[in-house]
Every structure is written in structure tokens, then in C-alpha cells.
Write an enzyme that holds these catalytic residues in place. Structure first.
Site, mmCIF file in Angstrom:
data_model
loop_
_atom_site.group_PDB
_atom_site.id
_atom_site.type_symbol
_atom_site.label_atom_id
_atom_site.label_comp_id
_atom_site.label_asym_id
_atom_site.label_seq_id
_atom_site.Cartn_x
_atom_site.Cartn_y
_atom_site.Cartn_z
ATOM 1 C CB ILE A 149 -0.975 0.029 1.204
ATOM 2 C CG1 ILE A 149 -0.232 -0.083 2.532
ATOM 3 C CG2 ILE A 149 -2.012 -1.058 1.070
ATOM 4 C CD1 ILE A 149 -1.153 0.008 3.746
ATOM 5 N N GLY A 150 2.149 1.190 0.176
ATOM 6 C CA GLY A 150 2.964 2.400 0.156
ATOM 7 C C GLY A 150 4.443 2.097 0.177
ATOM 8 N N GLY A 191 8.391 4.186 0.719
ATOM 9 C CA GLY A 191 9.119 5.389 1.059
ATOM 10 C C GLY A 191 10.605 5.195 0.837
ATOM 11 N N GLY A 192 11.373 6.164 1.288
ATOM 12 C CA GLY A 192 12.802 6.111 1.043
ATOM 13 C C GLY A 192 13.503 4.998 1.781
ATOM 14 C CB VAL A 252 3.446 0.931 4.177
ATOM 15 C CG1 VAL A 252 2.256 0.687 5.102
ATOM 16 C CG2 VAL A 252 4.390 1.948 4.798
ATOM 17 N NE ARG A 269 13.049 16.862 13.195
ATOM 18 C CZ ARG A 269 14.248 16.540 13.639
ATOM 19 N NH1 ARG A 269 14.965 17.431 14.296
ATOM 20 N NH2 ARG A 269 14.752 15.340 13.439
ATOM 21 C CG ASN A 325 3.496 12.319 6.739
ATOM 22 O OD1 ASN A 325 3.507 11.307 6.045
ATOM 23 N ND2 ASN A 325 4.577 13.071 6.914
ATOM 24 C CG ASP A 337 6.190 9.255 7.863
ATOM 25 O OD1 ASP A 337 7.153 8.810 8.510
ATOM 26 O OD2 ASP A 337 6.209 9.372 6.631
#
Length: 529
Positions: free
Chosen positions: A19-20, A22-23, A27, A135, A141, A154
Site C-alpha cells: 500500500i505504500g 518510502g525512502g 508499507v 518535523r 501524513n 509518520d
């Protein structure tokens, strides 16, 4: 070595789909066998098992585990290491899309945007009170639970204020404050306040704050605009000036001019809700301080609950985000979270074509908080079912006293489940719910609501809306638009006193009554100064 996108074998879980990505992590959706439910599993890539990425992943697990009791923070269920050596987090599954999948494709209504960001601000305030800065607040997110609750996720690049010289944190340029582009990482909660406001701006504008249609929107150009150019007003007639001012303050280029805390930002949004005659969304905050156990909010608009939070010493993070649902024409802008040193690497910005008309937005200085009667904000309002409204009951009881001369009091029970939204149509008549239908001429609502603040009260006055031949006025008062008292018999005075302490809000609704017919209410609120 497992290839990217290949799910690990986890005892007690059955893989469903990806489903996802990232770097540093993927996920996946899994089905947990006991208890039976679908979950999201975040798995660290094998390429990131060494060095700071693994430490950041572990720190994220600690941070989310300690904050996940908050109703607007995605809860974490389990942490472990797969048989092939990859660390993973098991979290609540929030069905797509995230806010990132919506804000470019649809128009967020002002009430929904207010409610969403007040809840997220409460989550951010909770993290701040635990010593954690997020941050990386941005639409990507903020997920939505199966019950429609916005949830912040996140915390992979979250950190404490302990090390201002850590340059390994992530950066999402379109929603980052100017100070994030310097040599040191932001260590002030007001940097997160900026990102909260930038996210809300995106929900209302359908773009990131300094993005320009048809112009270059690369990271270097965006950074230049964020640092140098004034924030443009949102070009929507239904976004009130009060909300425009709140966003302008929260996104000030000077840290000291912003709201001091996420809580202060959320309360400013609550004040906008009051101006729009909306019910205030409660701010939920979990506080680890000893004073939290006895904390009380005199306005009953903040719920502060004590919680034991252990802040890990090394809470830097990784970066991963859900898959972004692209619109038909993908925006030419990099919305991903990038390592700070990569995102902040300066290239010459493309010549900027952003319109420069108008000065920077200034905060209001007149201190005005007075509310005029409700006006149209979202276009024509839907017809409201008023058969159970407190005004309908009050009119019936009040008219019975006028017609029959009886002495009594109409007993009501506060607000209604059918709270009307902002009025959009001209005033309409409303008949009293009596046994016989009494037909009367249209009654104009009172006009010219004014106020005078005193040491322990706010005094409201008004004028008749017609020729002054009204039988009387039904008056409801209270500390908020959703906390009004029951209306008594009609009164003939054109004034009402609302007792309230200095700094608190006083609200009023006035309905004119004439020959069996009631007008639309005249409503307003004022802070006792």
C-alpha cells in the site's frame, strides 16, 4: 537479499497487498489472524539496515508507541524483526486516501478543514508536551481512520530539541518553514505550527502555499518563495477573513510572530468556528506533566488528560509515506519527504513568475471578536429539520403565555442535534408548533446587534427588524453557540446581560415573535474584554 516491495513472512499475519513505499521502508497490508483484523505493516528496507536509518526506525517505534493513545495519532500494535532480519511495525490500517489524495482532487469545505486541523493540532501539541517535534507535517501524513477520524502518522523523522546540529532529518519543502532551510535543524515547536497552517492552507487552496500554477515549482524555487515572498490570500470567497488572518500569522516568516504553540493555533481555529456559528471541535491533549492531572479548561473546549510518556534519547527518524493518489494532471512539484541535505542542496531557482501584487499579510490589530449574524459561507444551505429545535419549542411555549395570559416558563434542554449551519437564504418564517396552525405575517429578525463589555458581563442590545410592533423577543444566552440556555417567556426589552468572566466568551441568540410567527434568530458572540 529481499527485493523492494517483497513482503516478509510474519508469524500470525497473512500478506494482502502493498500500500505504500518510502525512502527507507515499504508499507504492506496484512491480515492479522488473532485478533482478526487488517493492519498496516511498515517494513524497513534491507538497504537501510545499517547506519542511522535503523536507529531512526527504532526511534520511530518508540515515539509512536508512547503517543499512540491519542485519538488522532495512528496507534502501533506490535514491533518485531522478520525471519529475514527486517524490522517492522504493525499499525492500525487507515484506508486510503490520505489528505494528499484528496486536497488536489476535491474542494475541502471550511467546516471540515477546521475540524480536521484542530484534531491534528491536538495530536501535535501532545507530541510537543512529550518533547517531540514531528518535523514533517503535511497532507500525506494525515490519514483517515475507518470511522472518519483524521490521524497523524509518520513520526519517522521526528526528533527532540536536543541536537540542533543533526542534519539527517527529513524535509518536505512545500510545507516546511523558512528556518528549515538553514544549517541547523528546527528545534522550536513553532516550526510545526507553520507546517500545520501550511497543511490547512493546502486543504483549502488545492495546492501547497507557495506553488504557482504554470510556473516552476522545483524545490529550489519553492524555497526561495517561502523565504522571501509574502503569503497570498486563499482565493475563495467562503474562506473568512478571520481564518485567512490565522493562517497568515501561523505562517509568518518570523518564528516569534507565530502562534506560540499548537494549542494556541488550535484555539484560534476554534474562535473561527465560533465566528461561523459552528460547534467548537474539542482539542484532545495527552500531557505527561504532573499538572496535567488537575488541569481544567475554563472554556470546556480542551480535554487535557495525564499520560506517562517516555521520550527516547535518540528520536531522529526515517522517511516513508503512503502512496499518493495522483490526479489526472500530476502537479509538477516534489511532495516527497527527502533527506534534508538533499532537499536543501541549493541550485539556482528557475526565474520566478509568481505574481507579486500586494503587500505581505498583516495580522489584525483592532482586537475585534464580535460576530455579525450568520451569512452564507458555503453557498445555499440545505433545508434544516426544525421540528425538534429549541427555538420551535420556545416559540410555542412563549406564544401560549402571550395569547392565554398564563404565567409559566418554557423548559428546554440546551442545544439541538440539528444544529443549523450558516444561514444562506433570506429570512423565513417559522410557525409555532401548537395544536392549531397559527398563520401570521412574515416577521423580520432583529438587527444591529451591539455589545458593551464590563468587568463581569457583556451587555448585548439590538433593534427591531421591522416597524417595532413585535410582541416580544425570545432570548437565549451562554458561553458558546452550542451551550445556550433555555429561552424564557418573550421579553420586550431590547437588551440582555450575559454574565461572564474577563477573557471568556458570551453568546446570544434573539428571535422576534409576532402573532404566532417567529423570525430567524439574530446571533453573535463576544469576548469579555
Amino acid at each position: 537479499m529481499a527485493e523492494r516491495g517483497v513482503p516478509p513472512v510474519l508469524d500470525g499475519f497473512t500478506f494482502v497487498d502493498l500500500i505504500g513505499q518510502g525512502g527507507f521502508a515499504d508499507v504492506f497490508r496484512y491480515r492479522q489472524l488473532m485478533p482478526t483484523r487488517q493492519v498496516a505493516v511498515k517494513v524497513l528496507l534491507e538497504s537501510a539496515l545499517e547506519g542511522p536509518s535503523q536507529q531512526q526506525f527504532h526511534a520511530e517505534a518508540n515515539v509512536m508507541a508512547q503517543l499512540s493513545g491519542h485519538p488522532s495519532i495512528v496507534p502501533i500494535y506490535q514491533v518485531g524483526v522478520s525471519k529475514d532480519g527486517r524490522p517492522y511495525l504493525v499499525m492500525e490500517l487507515c484506508p486510503p486516501p490520505s489528505l494528499a489524495g484528496r486536497f488536489r482532487a476535491e474542494r475541502f469545505a471550511v467546516p471540515e478543514a477546521l475540524e480536521t486541523m484542530i484534531k491534528i493540532a491536538g495530536a501535535v501539541e501532545t507530541a510537543h508536551r512529550a518533547g517531540i517535534l514531528h518535523r514533517d507535517i503535511k497532507p500525506h501524513n494525515i490519514l483517515t481512520s475507518s470511522y472518519g477520524t483524521p490521524m497523524l502518522t509518520d513520526f519517522g523523522i521526528a526528533g527532540t530539541a536536543a541536537d540542533a546540529h543533526d542534519t539527517s532529518y527529513g524535509l518536505s519543502v512545500p510545507w516546511s518553514p523558512p528556518e528549515a532551510f538553514g544549517d541547523d535543524m528546527p528545534t522550536d515547536p513553532r516550526s510545526d505550527v507553520y507546517s500545520l497552517a501550511a497543511t490547512m492552507y493546502s486543504l483549502l487552496a488545492g495546492r501547497s502555499p507557495f506553488e504557482v500554477d504554470g510556473a516552476a515549482n522545483d524545490n529550489a524555487t519553492l524555497m526561495s518563495r517561502i523565504e522571501r515572498q509574502p503569503l497570498q490570500r486563499i482565493n475563495r470567497g467562503d474562506v473568512p477573513e478571520a481564518l485567512q488572518d490565522v493562517l497568515a500569522r501561523a505562517m509568518s516568516k518570523s518564528v516569534g510572530e507565530r502562534h506560540p504553540t499548537a494549542m494556541a493555533f488550535a484555539r484560534s481555529l476554534q474562535d473561527v468556528q465560533t465566528r461561523l456559528h459552528l460547534g467548537q471541535t474539542r482539542i484532545d491533549v495527552l500531557d505527561a506533566s504532573p499538572a496535567a492531572a488537575s488541569a481544567q479548561d475554563s472554556e470546556h473546549r480542551t480535554q487535557v488528560r495525564p499520560v506517562q510518556i517516555i521520550v527516547p534519547d535518540d528520536a531522529a527518524g526515517t522517511r516513508v509515506r503512503p502512496v499518493v493518489i495522483q490526479t489526472a494532471t500530476p502537479p509538477p512539484i516534489d511532495e516527497r519527504t527527502a533527506l534534508r541535505q538533499d532537499a536543501a542542496r541549493r541550485a539556482e531557482p528557475v526565474p520566478d513568475t509568481m505574481a507579486r501584487g500586494g503587500p505581505a499579510v498583516a495580522d489584525r490589530t483592532d482586537g475585534s471578536h464580535f460576530l455579525a449574524p450568520a451569512t452564507s459561507l458555503e453557498g445555499p444551505a440545505a433545508e434544516q429539520d426544525r421540528s425538534h429545535s429549541p427555538w420551535a419549542l420556545a416559540v410555542g411555549a412563549g406564544l401560549a403565555l402571550v395569547v392565554a395570559g398564563a404565567v409559566g416558563v418554557a423548559v428546554l434542554t440546551g442545544g439541538s442535534d440539528d444544529s443549523p449551519g450558516p444561514a444562506a437564504a433570506p429570512p423565513t418564517t417559522r410557525s409555532a408548533p401548537s395544536g392549531d396552525d397559527v398563520i401570521g405575517a412574515a416577521v423580520l429578525p432583529p438587527v444591529g446587534l451591539r455589545h458593551t463589555s464590563g468587568q463581569d458581563a457583556v451587555v448585548f442590545t439590538w433593534s427591531p427588524g421591522g416597524d417595532g410592533g413585535d410582541d416580544g423577543y425570545l432570548v437565549r444566552t451562554g458561553p458558546g453557540p452550542q451551550e445556550l440556555s433555555a429561552a424564557g417567556p418573550p421579553v420586550t426589552d431590547l437588551t440582555a446581560r450575559v454574565e461572564t468572566a474577563p477573557g471568556d466568551i458570551a453568546c446570544i441568540e434573539v428571535v422576534a415573535v409576532r402573532a404566532g410567527t417567529a423570525s430567524e434568530p439574530l446571533a453573535g458572540c463576544e469576548v469579555n474584554r
